[in-house]
Motif scaffolding. Structure first.
Motif, PDB file in Angstrom:
ATOM      1  N   GLY A 152       0.741  -1.433  -0.028  1.00  0.00           N
ATOM      2  CA  GLY A 152       0.040  -0.094  -0.072  1.00  0.00           C
ATOM      3  C   GLY A 152       0.620   1.438   0.149  1.00  0.00           C
ATOM      4  O   GLY A 152       0.385   2.172   0.450  1.00  0.00           O
ATOM      5  N   GLY A 153       2.302   1.286  -0.673  1.00  0.00           N
ATOM      6  CA  GLY A 153       2.790   2.431  -0.767  1.00  0.00           C
ATOM      7  C   GLY A 153       3.839   2.765   0.533  1.00  0.00           C
ATOM      8  O   GLY A 153       4.158   3.739   0.759  1.00  0.00           O
ATOM      9  N   ALA A 154       3.812   1.615   1.526  1.00  0.00           N
ATOM     10  CA  ALA A 154       4.412   1.769   2.677  1.00  0.00           C
ATOM     11  C   ALA A 154       5.336   0.592   2.996  1.00  0.00           C
ATOM     12  O   ALA A 154       5.081  -0.565   2.450  1.00  0.00           O
ATOM     13  CB  ALA A 154       3.731   1.918   4.014  1.00  0.00           C
ATOM     14  N   ASP A 155       6.365   0.837   3.692  1.00  0.00           N
ATOM     15  CA  ASP A 155       7.353  -0.338   3.927  1.00  0.00           C
ATOM     16  C   ASP A 155       6.959  -1.140   5.178  1.00  0.00           C
ATOM     17  O   ASP A 155       7.132  -0.479   6.378  1.00  0.00           O
ATOM     18  CB  ASP A 155       8.829   0.163   3.937  1.00  0.00           C
ATOM     19  CG  ASP A 155       9.349   0.827   2.485  1.00  0.00           C
ATOM     20  OD1 ASP A 155       8.731   0.269   1.536  1.00  0.00           O
ATOM     21  OD2 ASP A 155       9.968   1.667   2.703  1.00  0.00           O
ATOM     22  N   PHE A 156       6.614  -2.091   5.130  1.00  0.00           N
ATOM     23  CA  PHE A 156       6.558  -3.277   6.209  1.00  0.00           C
ATOM     24  C   PHE A 156       7.415  -4.373   6.269  1.00  0.00           C
ATOM     25  O   PHE A 156       8.263  -4.334   5.422  1.00  0.00           O
ATOM     26  CB  PHE A 156       5.066  -3.718   6.038  1.00  0.00           C
ATOM     27  CG  PHE A 156       3.745  -2.905   6.316  1.00  0.00           C
ATOM     28  CD1 PHE A 156       3.039  -2.930   7.549  1.00  0.00           C
ATOM     29  CD2 PHE A 156       3.416  -2.145   5.406  1.00  0.00           C
ATOM     30  CE1 PHE A 156       2.131  -1.811   7.656  1.00  0.00           C
ATOM     31  CE2 PHE A 156       2.233  -1.172   5.519  1.00  0.00           C
ATOM     32  CZ  PHE A 156       1.700  -1.070   6.693  1.00  0.00           C
ATOM     33  N   GLU A 157       7.238  -5.005   7.329  1.00  0.00           N
ATOM     34  CA  GLU A 157       7.970  -6.332   7.550  1.00  0.00           C
ATOM     35  C   GLU A 157       6.961  -7.502   7.841  1.00  0.00           C
ATOM     36  O   GLU A 157       6.005  -7.099   8.625  1.00  0.00           O
ATOM     37  CB  GLU A 157       8.945  -6.578   8.645  1.00  0.00           C
ATOM     38  CG  GLU A 157      10.035  -5.602   8.467  1.00  0.00           C
ATOM     39  CD  GLU A 157      11.295  -5.759   9.636  1.00  0.00           C
ATOM     40  OE1 GLU A 157      10.913  -5.991  10.823  1.00  0.00           O
ATOM     41  OE2 GLU A 157      12.441  -5.580   9.347  1.00  0.00           O
ATOM     42  N   ILE A 158       6.888  -8.634   7.082  1.00  0.00           N
ATOM     43  CA  ILE A 158       5.992  -9.567   7.266  1.00  0.00           C
ATOM     44  C   ILE A 158       6.687 -10.678   7.987  1.00  0.00           C
ATOM     45  O   ILE A 158       7.852 -10.962   7.840  1.00  0.00           O
ATOM     46  CB  ILE A 158       5.526 -10.319   6.153  1.00  0.00           C
ATOM     47  CG1 ILE A 158       4.445 -11.141   6.327  1.00  0.00           C
ATOM     48  CG2 ILE A 158       6.531 -10.827   5.101  1.00  0.00           C
ATOM     49  CD1 ILE A 158       3.550 -11.497   4.835  1.00  0.00           C
ATOM     50  N   HIS A 159       5.810 -11.288   9.118  1.00  0.00           N
ATOM     51  CA  HIS A 159       6.382 -12.143  10.012  1.00  0.00           C
ATOM     52  C   HIS A 159       6.293 -13.716   9.555  1.00  0.00           C
ATOM     53  O   HIS A 159       5.216 -13.793   9.106  1.00  0.00           O
ATOM     54  CB  HIS A 159       5.953 -12.055  11.417  1.00  0.00           C
ATOM     55  CG  HIS A 159       6.648 -10.686  12.167  1.00  0.00           C
ATOM     56  ND1 HIS A 159       7.420 -10.722  13.310  1.00  0.00           N
ATOM     57  CD2 HIS A 159       6.611  -9.437  11.795  1.00  0.00           C
ATOM     58  CE1 HIS A 159       7.916  -9.440  13.543  1.00  0.00           C
ATOM     59  NE2 HIS A 159       7.304  -8.682  12.366  1.00  0.00           N
ATOM     60  N   PRO A 160       7.035 -14.608   9.953  1.00  0.00           N
ATOM     61  CA  PRO A 160       6.815 -15.716   9.623  1.00  0.00           C
ATOM     62  C   PRO A 160       5.489 -16.634  10.597  1.00  0.00           C
ATOM     63  O   PRO A 160       4.915 -17.534  10.048  1.00  0.00           O
ATOM     64  CB  PRO A 160       7.852 -16.570  10.066  1.00  0.00           C
ATOM     65  CG  PRO A 160       8.492 -15.762  11.092  1.00  0.00           C
ATOM     66  CD  PRO A 160       8.351 -14.265  10.885  1.00  0.00           C
ATOM     67  N   LYS A 161       5.004 -15.925  11.525  1.00  0.00           N
ATOM     68  CA  LYS A 161       3.973 -16.131  12.377  1.00  0.00           C
ATOM     69  C   LYS A 161       2.644 -15.082  12.131  1.00  0.00           C
ATOM     70  O   LYS A 161       3.253 -13.878  12.252  1.00  0.00           O
ATOM     71  CB  LYS A 161       4.311 -16.608  13.961  1.00  0.00           C
ATOM     72  CG  LYS A 161       5.235 -17.885  13.847  1.00  0.00           C
ATOM     73  CD  LYS A 161       5.395 -18.267  15.393  1.00  0.00           C
ATOM     74  CE  LYS A 161       6.331 -19.433  15.488  1.00  0.00           C
ATOM     75  NZ  LYS A 161       6.646 -19.786  16.772  1.00  0.00           N
ATOM     76  N   GLY A 162       1.739 -15.326  12.325  1.00  0.00           N
ATOM     77  CA  GLY A 162       0.534 -14.644  12.393  1.00  0.00           C
ATOM     78  C   GLY A 162       0.187 -13.782  13.487  1.00  0.00           C
ATOM     79  O   GLY A 162       1.012 -13.904  14.430  1.00  0.00           O
ATOM     80  N   LEU A 163      -0.753 -13.238  13.543  1.00  0.00           N
ATOM     81  CA  LEU A 163      -1.503 -12.592  14.863  1.00  0.00           C
ATOM     82  C   LEU A 163      -2.756 -13.353  15.137  1.00  0.00           C
ATOM     83  O   LEU A 163      -3.865 -13.146  14.376  1.00  0.00           O
ATOM     84  CB  LEU A 163      -1.821 -11.116  14.504  1.00  0.00           C
ATOM     85  CG  LEU A 163      -2.314 -10.361  15.570  1.00  0.00           C
ATOM     86  CD1 LEU A 163      -1.439 -10.465  16.788  1.00  0.00           C
ATOM     87  CD2 LEU A 163      -2.756  -8.925  15.132  1.00  0.00           C
TER      88      LEU A 163
END
Length: 225
Positions: free
Chosen positions: A63-74
């Motif tokens: 969405g136009g922003a820099d995130f980090e995706i994690h190997p485990k969810g929420l």
């Protein structure tokens, strides 16, 4: 009142016995309903697999922003994305809201509830289209000075809650809690914000305290979740 508070009151006769230094919203958790496009799910799945192989978060533009995706969810949401402003999680399950949003308190204090909603709506809708948002948790607070409260005062409060917990450490007041979070209704706390900041950090809160703040006195927070 303490001796220190009395001396301060004498030095400032126009100031009330108890005064406010800040108030507002301290937590705003949201859930959203939206149809997540297939190509977005595929991109999230691929990024999560990379994170699993790396055994840690990896960068992803969303969405136009820099995130980090994690190997485990929420919780039950498989795709967990973290940003300096907070956490966004997604699921494809039709039994759950498609999106969970947990902004950080520092970001909320900086831009306010409207700014938080606008940021996450703009980011997510760039990927998914129109998003229907609802608040799932709201914490309201007021920070005051000049108020000496102790666990012995628990019976002075008019309340509906049957559960009341008091906390002290080394004779320092650490809080009163009314109700229980597990009821998913209203939970209230009164605690020493100055002590919490000293123990856990979060000095940005001091920047929200207005000109009435007296650095020689502790700040008590009253919070409703």
């Amino acid at each position: 009142m303490s001796v220190n508070s009395l001396s301060k009151a004498a030095a400032n006769p126009d100031r009330p016995e108890v005064w406010e230094v800040a108030s507002g919203v301290d937590a705003l958790y949201m859930s959203g309903r939206v149809d997540i496009p297939v190509d977005v799910v595929e991109r999230l799945q691929l990024a999560r697999e990379v994170a699993e192989e790396a055994d840690g978060p990896v960068g992803i533009e969303f969405g136009g922003a820099d995130f980090e995706i994690h190997p485990k969810g929420l919780r039950r949401h498989k795709y967990r994305l973290e940003h300096e402003f907070g956490i966004v999680a997604f699921t494809t399950s039709e039994k759950l809201p498609a999106v969970l949003i947990q902004p950080r308190a520092e970001f909320l204090h900086r831009v306010g509830p409207t700014g938080v909603v606008q940021f996450y709506r703009n980011v997510i809708e760039r990927e998914t289209g129109t998003l229907e948002l609802a608040a799932s948790r709201l914490d309201l607070y007021i920070d005051v000075q000049g108020w000496d409260v102790s666990v012995d005062d628990r019976d002075l409060f008019v309340r509906r809650a049957k559960a009341v917990a008091g906390h002290e450490a080394s004779d320092d007041f650490n809080g009163l809690a009314f109700g229980a979070r597990a009821t998913n209704t209203v939970y209230s706390r009164i605690y020493d914000k100055t002590i919490e900041i000293q123990k856990k950090g979060g000095h940005y809160v001091e920047q929200t305290w207005g000109p009435a703040y007296d650095p020689s006195l502790h700040v008590k927070r009253v919070e409703f979740q």
